[in-house]
Design an enzyme around this catalytic site. Structure first.
Site, PDB file in Angstrom:
ATOM      1  N   THR A  11       0.834  -1.205   0.000  1.00  0.00           N
ATOM      2  CA  THR A  11       0.000   0.000   0.000  1.00  0.00           C
ATOM      3  C   THR A  11       0.866   1.251   0.000  1.00  0.00           C
ATOM      4  O   THR A  11       1.994   1.232   0.518  1.00  0.00           O
ATOM      5  CB  THR A  11      -0.910  -0.004   1.254  1.00  0.00           C
ATOM      6  OG1 THR A  11      -1.421   1.308   1.472  1.00  0.00           O
ATOM      7  CG2 THR A  11      -0.153  -0.414   2.517  1.00  0.00           C
ATOM      8  N   ASP A  12       0.313   2.331  -0.544  1.00  0.00           N
ATOM      9  CA  ASP A  12       1.036   3.618  -0.491  1.00  0.00           C
ATOM     10  C   ASP A  12       1.225   4.075   0.959  1.00  0.00           C
ATOM     11  O   ASP A  12       2.095   4.896   1.245  1.00  0.00           O
ATOM     12  CB  ASP A  12       0.290   4.688  -1.303  1.00  0.00           C
ATOM     13  CG  ASP A  12      -1.126   4.977  -0.798  1.00  0.00           C
ATOM     14  OD1 ASP A  12      -1.651   4.187   0.012  1.00  0.00           O
ATOM     15  OD2 ASP A  12      -1.710   5.988  -1.235  1.00  0.00           O
ATOM     16  N   GLU A  13       0.419   3.530   1.888  1.00  0.00           N
ATOM     17  CA  GLU A  13       0.468   4.016   3.276  1.00  0.00           C
ATOM     18  C   GLU A  13       1.799   3.710   3.954  1.00  0.00           C
ATOM     19  O   GLU A  13       2.139   4.307   4.968  1.00  0.00           O
ATOM     20  CB  GLU A  13      -0.710   3.441   4.075  1.00  0.00           C
ATOM     21  CG  GLU A  13      -2.024   3.854   3.449  1.00  0.00           C
ATOM     22  CD  GLU A  13      -3.259   3.550   4.281  1.00  0.00           C
ATOM     23  OE1 GLU A  13      -3.160   3.480   5.515  1.00  0.00           O
ATOM     24  OE2 GLU A  13      -4.330   3.391   3.677  1.00  0.00           O
ATOM     25  N   LYS A  57       2.406  -3.411   7.162  1.00  0.00           N
ATOM     26  CA  LYS A  57       2.607  -3.629   5.721  1.00  0.00           C
ATOM     27  C   LYS A  57       4.045  -3.274   5.323  1.00  0.00           C
ATOM     28  O   LYS A  57       4.638  -3.916   4.455  1.00  0.00           O
ATOM     29  CB  LYS A  57       1.604  -2.794   4.911  1.00  0.00           C
ATOM     30  CG  LYS A  57       0.139  -3.189   5.092  1.00  0.00           C
ATOM     31  CD  LYS A  57      -0.207  -4.565   4.552  1.00  0.00           C
ATOM     32  CE  LYS A  57      -0.199  -4.647   3.061  1.00  0.00           C
ATOM     33  NZ  LYS A  57      -0.717  -5.971   2.591  1.00  0.00           N
ATOM     34  N   TYR A  74      -1.386  -0.346  11.051  1.00  0.00           N
ATOM     35  CA  TYR A  74      -1.622  -1.069   9.785  1.00  0.00           C
ATOM     36  C   TYR A  74      -0.465  -0.822   8.819  1.00  0.00           C
ATOM     37  O   TYR A  74       0.137  -1.769   8.278  1.00  0.00           O
ATOM     38  CB  TYR A  74      -2.948  -0.600   9.151  1.00  0.00           C
ATOM     39  CG  TYR A  74      -3.075  -0.934   7.677  1.00  0.00           C
ATOM     40  CD1 TYR A  74      -3.205  -2.252   7.249  1.00  0.00           C
ATOM     41  CD2 TYR A  74      -3.058   0.079   6.703  1.00  0.00           C
ATOM     42  CE1 TYR A  74      -3.302  -2.563   5.890  1.00  0.00           C
ATOM     43  CE2 TYR A  74      -3.160  -0.227   5.347  1.00  0.00           C
ATOM     44  CZ  TYR A  74      -3.276  -1.541   4.948  1.00  0.00           C
ATOM     45  OH  TYR A  74      -3.369  -1.841   3.611  1.00  0.00           O
TER      46      TYR A  74
HETATM   47  P1  NAD Z   1     -10.158  -7.029   2.826  1.00  0.00           P
HETATM   48  O1  NAD Z   1     -10.077  -6.722   4.282  1.00  0.00           O
HETATM   49  O2  NAD Z   1     -11.398  -6.718   2.072  1.00  0.00           O
HETATM   50  O3  NAD Z   1      -9.840  -8.585   2.567  1.00  0.00           O
HETATM   51  C1  NAD Z   1      -8.822  -9.254   3.223  1.00  0.00           C
HETATM   52  C2  NAD Z   1      -9.031 -10.737   2.969  1.00  0.00           C
HETATM   53  O4  NAD Z   1      -7.928 -11.447   3.596  1.00  0.00           O
HETATM   54  C3  NAD Z   1     -10.307 -11.297   3.570  1.00  0.00           C
HETATM   55  O5  NAD Z   1     -10.948 -12.139   2.647  1.00  0.00           O
HETATM   56  C4  NAD Z   1      -9.828 -12.080   4.785  1.00  0.00           C
HETATM   57  O6  NAD Z   1     -10.662 -13.184   5.113  1.00  0.00           O
HETATM   58  C5  NAD Z   1      -8.454 -12.526   4.343  1.00  0.00           C
HETATM   59  N1  NAD Z   1      -7.544 -12.780   5.474  1.00  0.00           N
HETATM   60  C6  NAD Z   1      -7.300 -11.977   6.533  1.00  0.00           C
HETATM   61  N2  NAD Z   1      -6.437 -12.572   7.376  1.00  0.00           N
HETATM   62  C7  NAD Z   1      -6.102 -13.760   6.807  1.00  0.00           C
HETATM   63  C8  NAD Z   1      -5.245 -14.814   7.180  1.00  0.00           C
HETATM   64  N3  NAD Z   1      -4.555 -14.768   8.339  1.00  0.00           N
HETATM   65  N4  NAD Z   1      -5.127 -15.880   6.374  1.00  0.00           N
HETATM   66  C9  NAD Z   1      -5.822 -15.956   5.206  1.00  0.00           C
HETATM   67  N5  NAD Z   1      -6.670 -14.991   4.819  1.00  0.00           N
HETATM   68  C10 NAD Z   1      -6.809 -13.907   5.604  1.00  0.00           C
HETATM   69  O7  NAD Z   1      -8.901  -6.275   2.193  1.00  0.00           O
HETATM   70  P2  NAD Z   1      -8.732  -5.594   0.771  1.00  0.00           P
HETATM   71  O8  NAD Z   1      -9.195  -4.202   0.847  1.00  0.00           O
HETATM   72  O9  NAD Z   1      -9.279  -6.502  -0.263  1.00  0.00           O
HETATM   73  O10 NAD Z   1      -7.135  -5.551   0.670  1.00  0.00           O
HETATM   74  C11 NAD Z   1      -6.412  -6.621   0.062  1.00  0.00           C
HETATM   75  C12 NAD Z   1      -4.935  -6.293   0.104  1.00  0.00           C
HETATM   76  O11 NAD Z   1      -4.682  -5.074  -0.578  1.00  0.00           O
HETATM   77  C13 NAD Z   1      -4.368  -6.117   1.513  1.00  0.00           C
HETATM   78  O12 NAD Z   1      -3.097  -6.710   1.557  1.00  0.00           O
HETATM   79  C14 NAD Z   1      -4.259  -4.608   1.666  1.00  0.00           C
HETATM   80  O13 NAD Z   1      -3.221  -4.265   2.570  1.00  0.00           O
HETATM   81  C15 NAD Z   1      -3.942  -4.190   0.256  1.00  0.00           C
HETATM   82  N6  NAD Z   1      -4.362  -2.842  -0.133  1.00  0.00           N
HETATM   83  C16 NAD Z   1      -5.649  -2.434   0.087  1.00  0.00           C
HETATM   84  C17 NAD Z   1      -6.053  -1.178  -0.332  1.00  0.00           C
HETATM   85  C18 NAD Z   1      -7.479  -0.714  -0.158  1.00  0.00           C
HETATM   86  O14 NAD Z   1      -7.797   0.436  -0.475  1.00  0.00           O
HETATM   87  N7  NAD Z   1      -8.400  -1.540   0.298  1.00  0.00           N
HETATM   88  C19 NAD Z   1      -5.130  -0.325  -0.937  1.00  0.00           C
HETATM   89  C20 NAD Z   1      -3.815  -0.775  -1.139  1.00  0.00           C
HETATM   90  C21 NAD Z   1      -3.453  -2.034  -0.734  1.00  0.00           C
HETATM   91  P1  TYD Z   2     -10.374   4.387   5.027  1.00  0.00           P
HETATM   92  O1  TYD Z   2     -11.413   3.997   4.028  1.00  0.00           O
HETATM   93  O2  TYD Z   2     -10.431   3.790   6.383  1.00  0.00           O
HETATM   94  O3  TYD Z   2      -8.963   4.132   4.327  1.00  0.00           O
HETATM   95  P2  TYD Z   2      -7.468   4.583   4.814  1.00  0.00           P
HETATM   96  O4  TYD Z   2      -7.510   4.965   6.236  1.00  0.00           O
HETATM   97  O5  TYD Z   2      -6.692   3.321   4.599  1.00  0.00           O
HETATM   98  O6  TYD Z   2      -7.081   5.696   3.897  1.00  0.00           O
HETATM   99  O7  TYD Z   2     -10.405   5.959   5.192  1.00  0.00           O
HETATM  100  C1  TYD Z   2     -10.282   6.819   4.077  1.00  0.00           C
HETATM  101  C2  TYD Z   2     -10.308   8.253   4.606  1.00  0.00           C
HETATM  102  O8  TYD Z   2     -11.602   8.520   5.140  1.00  0.00           O
HETATM  103  C3  TYD Z   2      -9.341   8.502   5.753  1.00  0.00           C
HETATM  104  O9  TYD Z   2      -8.822   9.825   5.631  1.00  0.00           O
HETATM  105  C4  TYD Z   2     -10.196   8.395   6.991  1.00  0.00           C
HETATM  106  C5  TYD Z   2     -11.543   8.903   6.529  1.00  0.00           C
HETATM  107  N1  TYD Z   2     -12.732   8.306   7.191  1.00  0.00           N
HETATM  108  C6  TYD Z   2     -13.705   9.136   7.729  1.00  0.00           C
HETATM  109  O10 TYD Z   2     -13.615  10.381   7.682  1.00  0.00           O
HETATM  110  N2  TYD Z   2     -14.803   8.552   8.319  1.00  0.00           N
HETATM  111  C7  TYD Z   2     -14.937   7.198   8.409  1.00  0.00           C
HETATM  112  O11 TYD Z   2     -15.952   6.721   8.984  1.00  0.00           O
HETATM  113  C8  TYD Z   2     -13.921   6.359   7.838  1.00  0.00           C
HETATM  114  C9  TYD Z   2     -14.041   4.866   7.912  1.00  0.00           C
HETATM  115  C10 TYD Z   2     -12.834   6.972   7.226  1.00  0.00           C
END
Ligand code: NAD
Ligand code: TYD
Length: 341
Positions: free
Chosen positions: A124-126, A155, A151
């Site tokens: 992630t960019d984070e 990562k 988090y």
């Molecule tokens: P999500 O929370 O929707 O899904 C995570 C999945 O991983 C779930 O299906 C969960 O059951 C599974 N999981 C969790 N712990 C596990 C374990 N110990 N063993 C096996 N499976 C397990 O997450 P997402 O938003 O789909 O993110 C997927 C990946 O992308 C993550 O690695 C996250 O860090 C990365 N990512 C997410 C975003 C975003 O905006 N959501 C952005 C950049 C990177």
């Molecule tokens: P989020 O979807 O949790 O992603 P991330 O923290 O990984 O960027 O949050 C996106 C942005 O929205 C972040 O600046 C936090 C803000 N946010 C709110 O203002 N209210 C909310 O209820 C949530 C979940 C996030």
């Protein structure tokens, strides 16, 4: 048929990735390995081609089960499995260390034991921390790792273990670092699906702090395609930032959702800020463009419209989640003032 092993494939991005690979790549068979935590949902896999997709319930921290299910000479492991929500990591970080760090190391060890060809880590960019507001600065692949939330720290730690596997054992690794995803099937604790679900129920929309934090949003299918290209075309040891040049303040996102649903802005409720809240993310994805030939295909307005429509048409999906394991957490986060709970 080539075999790939996808972890976290019952989650938001992993399931979009599997859908894309099955649709666009005929000679691939997928083992989808997922522990089905609160965020994993088998409904996300409905309609997939069962001849080329096999679901296995398993934890990436369970070495024996990983080894039992990972075929020898698998083409690639795609590690999407993670604890993925910043707010949860602030409430309790240890699950993040376990899954995101230990789990990644267990997969790296298994990859080596089974002669897996390539290991793709979804990061992630984070990991690169926060950028100043109203500034031209952007993250690129040489930005230092400066994670601020538990988090992001987990990562970043995982990335270090991926790098160490490459340096120490010569594992063929690729890392992708994407910005904030949005789209269908995102768990409704993240900003966009939470706001859509609340607005549909005429509940208040909790915006943290002053609402001016900036995220660089990308449609989930564009991210999924970037991950595939990073696997197929990325250099060994490569790191690729993935972003759609779509910076938006949270308040702007929330207002756009309300407007799309024809709901009043008076539903917005400013609430206490998130501790250590990163101010701004912005991604330079030029390297992914040049080396992978990737570019985003979905404009923000189109992606948001599709997303809002999907949640409007799939309110049962959200309600089943809200009535299950998620309910207690949601009450704890936002209090009992929200009508439908
Ligand atoms: P999500 O929370 O929707 O899904 C995570 C999945 O991983 C779930 O299906 C969960 O059951 C599974 N999981 C969790 N712990 C596990 C374990 N110990 N063993 C096996 N499976 C397990 O997450 P997402 O938003 O789909 O993110 C997927 C990946 O992308 C993550 O690695 C996250 O860090 C990365 N990512 C997410 C975003 C975003 O905006 N959501 C952005 C950049 C990177
Ligand atoms: P989020 O979807 O949790 O992603 P991330 O923290 O990984 O960027 O949050 C996106 C942005 O929205 C972040 O600046 C936090 C803000 N946010 C709110 O203002 N209210 C909310 O209820 C949530 C979940 C996030």
């Amino acid at each position: 048929m080539k075999k790939i092993f996808v972890t976290g494939g019952a989650g938001f991005i992993g399931s979009a990735f599997i859908r894309l690979v099955l649709e666009e790549t005929p000679d691939i068979e997928i083992i989808n390995y997922d522990a089905l935590t609160y965020a994993g949902n088998l409904e996300n896999l409905q309609g997939l081609d069962a001849t080329r997709h096999r679901f296995v319930k398993g934890d990436i921290c369970d070495k024996e089960t990983v080894l039992r299910n990972l075929p020898e000479e698998t083409e690639a492991i795609f590690n999407f499995a993670a604890e993925s929500h910043v707010d949860r990591s602030i409430s309790s970080a240890s699950e993040f260390v376990t899954t995101n760090v230990l789990g990644t190391q267990i997969l790296l060890d298994a990859a080596r034991a089974k002669n897996v060809v390539r290991f793709v880590q979804i990061s992630t960019d984070e990991v690169m921390g926060s950028l100043p507001e109203d500034d031209a600065a952007v993250f690129n692949e040489s930005s230092p790792l400066k994670p601020n939330s538990p988090y992001a720290a987990s990562k970043a730690a995982a990335e270090h273990f991926v790098r160490a596997a490459r340096e120490t054992f010569g594992t063929d690794t690729v890392i992708t670092r994407c910005g904030n995803n949005y789209g269908q099937r995102q768990f409704p604790e993240k900003l966009i699906p939470l706001m859509i679900a609340n607005a549909l129920n005429d509940e208040s929309l909790p915006v943290y702090g002053d609402g001016r934090n900036v995220r660089d949003w990308i449609f989930v299918e564009d991210h999924a395609r970037a991950v595939w290209l990073a696997y197929a075309k990325g250099k060994a040891g490569g790191i690729y930032n993935i972003g759609a040049k779509n910076e938006r303040r949270n308040i702007e996102v929330v207002k756009a959702i309300l407007d799309a649903l024809g709901k009043p802005h008076s539903l917005i409720k400013f609430v206490a800020d998130r501790p250590g809240h990163d101010r701004r993310y912005a991604i330079d994805a030029a390297l992914a463009g040049n080396e992978l030939g990737w570019k985003p295909q979905t404009r923000w307005e189109e992606g948001l419209r599709k997303t809002v429509n999907w949640y409007r048409e799939n309110q049962d999906w959200v309600n089943r989640i809200r009535n299950g394991a998620y309910r207690d957490y949601y009450r704890e986060m936002y209090g009992a003032g929200l009508k439908s709970l």
